[in-house]
Design an enzyme around this catalytic site. Structure first.
Site, short mmCIF file in Angstrom:
data_model
loop_
_atom_site.label_atom_id
_atom_site.label_comp_id
_atom_site.label_asym_id
_atom_site.label_seq_id
_atom_site.Cartn_x
_atom_site.Cartn_y
_atom_site.Cartn_z
N ASN A 1 -5.15 12.50 6.32
CA ASN A 1 -4.99 12.12 4.92
C ASN A 1 -3.56 12.33 4.45
O ASN A 1 -2.90 13.28 4.85
CB ASN A 1 -5.93 12.96 4.04
CG ASN A 1 -7.38 12.69 4.36
OD1 ASN A 1 -7.98 11.76 3.86
ND2 ASN A 1 -7.95 13.52 5.24
N VAL B 1 -3.93 -10.90 6.67
CA VAL B 1 -3.81 -10.77 8.13
C VAL B 1 -5.00 -11.39 8.85
O VAL B 1 -4.93 -11.61 10.08
CB VAL B 1 -3.66 -9.29 8.54
CG1 VAL B 1 -2.32 -8.73 8.07
CG2 VAL B 1 -4.81 -8.43 8.04
N GLY C 1 0.82 -1.22 0.00
CA GLY C 1 0.00 0.00 0.00
C GLY C 1 0.85 1.26 0.00
O GLY C 1 2.09 1.20 0.05
N LYS D 1 -9.74 9.22 11.45
CA LYS D 1 -11.15 8.83 11.36
C LYS D 1 -11.58 7.95 12.54
O LYS D 1 -12.78 7.69 12.72
CB LYS D 1 -11.42 8.12 10.03
CG LYS D 1 -11.29 9.06 8.83
CD LYS D 1 -11.42 8.32 7.52
CE LYS D 1 -11.37 9.30 6.35
NZ LYS D 1 -10.10 10.05 6.27
N GLU E 1 -1.08 -9.44 -4.92
CA GLU E 1 0.10 -10.00 -5.57
C GLU E 1 0.82 -8.99 -6.47
O GLU E 1 2.03 -8.79 -6.36
CB GLU E 1 -0.30 -11.21 -6.40
CG GLU E 1 0.87 -11.83 -7.16
CD GLU E 1 0.43 -12.60 -8.40
OE1 GLU E 1 1.26 -13.35 -8.93
OE2 GLU E 1 -0.72 -12.40 -8.85
N THR F 1 -17.70 16.53 -2.36
CA THR F 1 -18.89 16.08 -1.64
C THR F 1 -19.63 17.22 -0.94
O THR F 1 -20.84 17.17 -0.79
CB THR F 1 -18.51 15.00 -0.60
OG1 THR F 1 -17.51 15.53 0.27
CG2 THR F 1 -17.97 13.76 -1.30
N LYS G 1 -9.46 0.97 4.17
CA LYS G 1 -9.47 2.38 4.57
C LYS G 1 -10.55 3.23 3.91
O LYS G 1 -10.75 4.38 4.29
CB LYS G 1 -8.11 3.01 4.27
CG LYS G 1 -7.78 3.06 2.78
CD LYS G 1 -6.47 3.80 2.54
CE LYS G 1 -6.22 4.00 1.06
NZ LYS G 1 -5.01 4.78 0.79
#
Length: 665
Positions: free
Chosen positions: A483, A372, A321, A439, A346, A508, A397
């Site tokens: 963020n 995990v 990530g 968050k 992968e 948004t 996330k």
């Protein structure tokens, strides 16, 4: 001159003249061939000689006595050609002529003049009339030098204007902000760039001094009103910021002024970091949104971090990530013994593996594909590699996705964290660092709530083992931040894609604000927190000032060269399920403590006893397995009373949970 020198001279001349047979087209010519340069040089010195002869003849002076003319001409040409070869005056590329070429030409003509003087001296010793008039020879040398050098300048300018790649490329009119050595080096690099991107029109002096002076024959402008006014008056399209003395605040003011009026802005690091001009021009880049949000560089306690990582075995979950992969890159700089990069994806894991192969070849890298959620597989991994430090970055996330799939949030974010934490303790891992999110504070979404439960479990587990005075207990540390710019799914890549597609940019809510941090900055602070932690802490990072998302969108549109709401529309689409207008780093009842690092604080929060919390998590797991979303989220709200859903189907559960508390009382 020995045989080797003769052979080299002849072979060099042969190579020069052999280029004639290859043929060339002036239109496609990259540079003038050596044979042509040599012929032109011979022609020019011949012309200079004839000019000198005629001039002195007009003055009734014998530059060359008539009985010496044949010998003098041959000797003059042979000596010139020899020194052309010796100093390689014809081997340079004309379009890149510089003071080095001028020096070569000067020494070749000076040497020719000296040889003529020596010849005259020898002839006089022999009792004969000297071959050349010394004054004439000196005048000839000066004339030859200027003609040889200036024809190179003319050829250089002609090629640049008509035959180079730059001739067909539309250049950007630009001014460099700065007038110091850094700015001059940037200007030199841009002038030698091929193909050239910029047409430099001048420099700006920050202190409004030196306006009567010039740099590289370009003017230094004064700022009388503001920079956009100056740029407009000079018909400039872009500003290149190269003044290293500017503060961050000054730089941001300049950038925002320029993009407000549609001018492009380019930035560049300090030139002294590079070796050559190609490196300088390569590092001149568009001013990006990351640059607008950047803060002062983070000062790391590298000695402390190195003591925790050097020679150790490191496990990074979620390694493929955005955060996990950057942690891997930064950890490699501290030369661990082994690093295990674990992820269930992968292809991204393979890409990371290829990237880091050459970063530190002394470190063994193991690629592990695992989930995990799978305790049995994780147990084998811990048993095989026995990590000393674990960075747990694996998590779901995306807020709207977890609103639709709350069971998966529990399986991965809660149970996955529990598995890794339990095995870290079982195999005596020295330090376990969990990557959390803002968050998790006063959560309004399933994702945020799941991360808060994971935080509570990790913290309570540490206090349990500390309370029991276990001989070898893992130091469990949590890091919490907002963020990160450029991470997968964040607004910056999304807005960039929408701008490239011509819009609209979707937001948004017009009032939504967020904290931002760059990925490297966040990971640097994670490593720092790991080194300073004693266990049980929740570290929160200084995220700087919050950013209004609509302002961020407008800045990105302007940086791309468009006008907001005209060329690129901004569309308000409404808050997504679970989304807040603003994020927090502390809940209402928490306090924060300072640390020795100015950008890291400790959040002091209360959590349940380990045994109580473990039972609640087991109940959560049982409910998650049934797939009953309402019951699952309702249970999460009982574990975290501050969890209030926003813009979500689960908002009705808040009333039910509240009523159940009232009934219990």
């Amino acid at each position: 001159m020995n045989k080797n020198t003769n052979r080299n001279f002849i072979s060099d001349l042969f190579r020069a003249f052999s280029d004639i047979n290859t043929g060339f087209s002036f239109r496609n010519l990259g540079y003038l061939p050596r044979w042509l340069i040599l012929l032109l040089d011979i022609f020019i010195v011949s012309f200079a000689g004839i000019l000198t002869f005629l001039l002195f003849q007009g003055l009734k002076l014998d530059y060359i006595p008539k009985h010496h003319i044949a010998f003098a001409i041959v000797f003059y040409l042979v000596v010139n050609v020899f020194f052309f070869w010796l100093y390689r005056t014809y081997s340079g590329i004309i379009r890149h002529s510089s003071y080095i070429d001028a020096l070569k030409i000067f020494f070749s003509q000076f040497s020719t003049f000296v040889i003529i003087c020596v010849l005259n001296f020898i002839v006089i010793l022999l009792g004969k009339q000297k071959v050349y008039l010394t004054t004439g020879a000196f005048f000839n040398a000066i004339t030859s030098f200027f003609l040889l050098f200036f024809y190179r300048i003319i050829v250089k300018q002609t090629f640049e204007k008509f035959f180079s790649e730059n001739a067909s490329v539309k250049k950007i009119n630009a001014i460099i902000y700065g007038s110091d050595a850094n700015a001059t080096a940037v200007a030199n690099a841009l002038k030698s760039e091929n193909p050239s991107r910029f047409k430099l029109l001048g420099f700006i002096d920050k202190n409004n001094q030196n306006s009567t002076k010039r740099i590289l024959n370009l003017p230094i402008f004064q700022i009388k009103k503001n920079i956009p006014v100056l740029l407009r008056s000079k018909k400039v399209e872009a500003l290149i910021i190269a003044d290293k003395s500017l503060t961050k605040e000054e730089r941001l003011i300049i950038v925002e002024e320029c993009i407000e009026y549609g001018f492009k802005v380019y930035t560049i690091p300090v030139v002294s970091d590079w070796d050559d001009q190609k490196e300088i021009s390569k590092n001149i880049k568009n001013f990006e949104i990351h640059d607008l949000l950047e803060r002062k560089p983070i000062v790391l306690d590298t000695k402390s971090i190195s003591s925790k990582l050097n020679g150790k075995t490191i496990l990074v979950t979620g390694a493929a990530g955005s955060i996990g992969s950057e942690i891997v890159r930064q950890v490699l700089e501290f030369s661990p013994n082994k690093i295990i990069i674990l992820d269930q994806a992968e292809t991204p894991l393979h890409s990371l593996s290829l990237e880091i192969i050459g970063m530190n070849q002394e470190v063994e890298v193991f690629n592990v594909i695992a989930d995990v959620k799978d305790y049995v597989v994780l147990d084998k991994i811990f048993k095989t590699y026995k990590p000393d430090v674990v960075y747990h970055a694996a998590a779901y996330k995306h807020v709207p996705m977890m609103e639709e799939n709350p069971s998966q949030a529990i399986f991965t974010n809660v149970i996955g964290t529990k598995n890794v934490a339990d095995l870290s303790n079982k195999y005596h891992v020295e330090r376990f660092v969990m990557i959390s999110t803002d968050k998790a504070v006063n959560p309004s979404s399933v994702m945020g709530a799941s991360k808060r439960i994971a935080e509570m479990y990790v913290q309570s587990k540490h206090f349990k083992h500390k309370k029991n005075n276990s001989e070898k207990y893992t130091k469990f540390i949590t890091t919490r931040f907002g963020n990160v710019l450029g991470s997968n799914g964040s607004v910056v890549p999304l807005f960039t894609k929408q701008i490239q597609e011509g819009g609209p940019i979707t937001i948004t809510h017009p009032e939504i604000i967020r904290y931002f941090m760059t990925i490297p900055e966040a990971c640097q602070l994670v490593l720092e927190a790991c080194s300073m932690g004693n266990g049980g802490e929740i570290y929160i990072f200084d995220m700087g000032k919050p950013v209004k998302i609509i302002d961020l969108a407008k800045k990105m549109i302007r940086l791309a060269g468009f006008i907001p709401d005209k060329e690129i529309k901004i569309k308000i689409v409404g808050l997504r399920p679970g989304e807040k207008l603003f994020e927090e780093l502390l809940n209402n009842s928490a306090k924060n403590l300072a640390t020795h690092h100015e950008k890291i604080m400790i959040a002091v929060e209360v959590c349940d006893e380990f045994e109580v919390l473990t039972l609640k998590i087991e109940e959560l797991l049982q409910i998650a397995t049934t797939g009953n979303h309402d019951k699952l989220v309702s249970k999460m709200k009982k574990i975290i009373p501050e969890f209030k859903s926003l813009n979500s189907v689960f908002q009705t559960l808040d009333i039910e949970v509240k009523d159940s508390y009232v009934y219990t009382k």
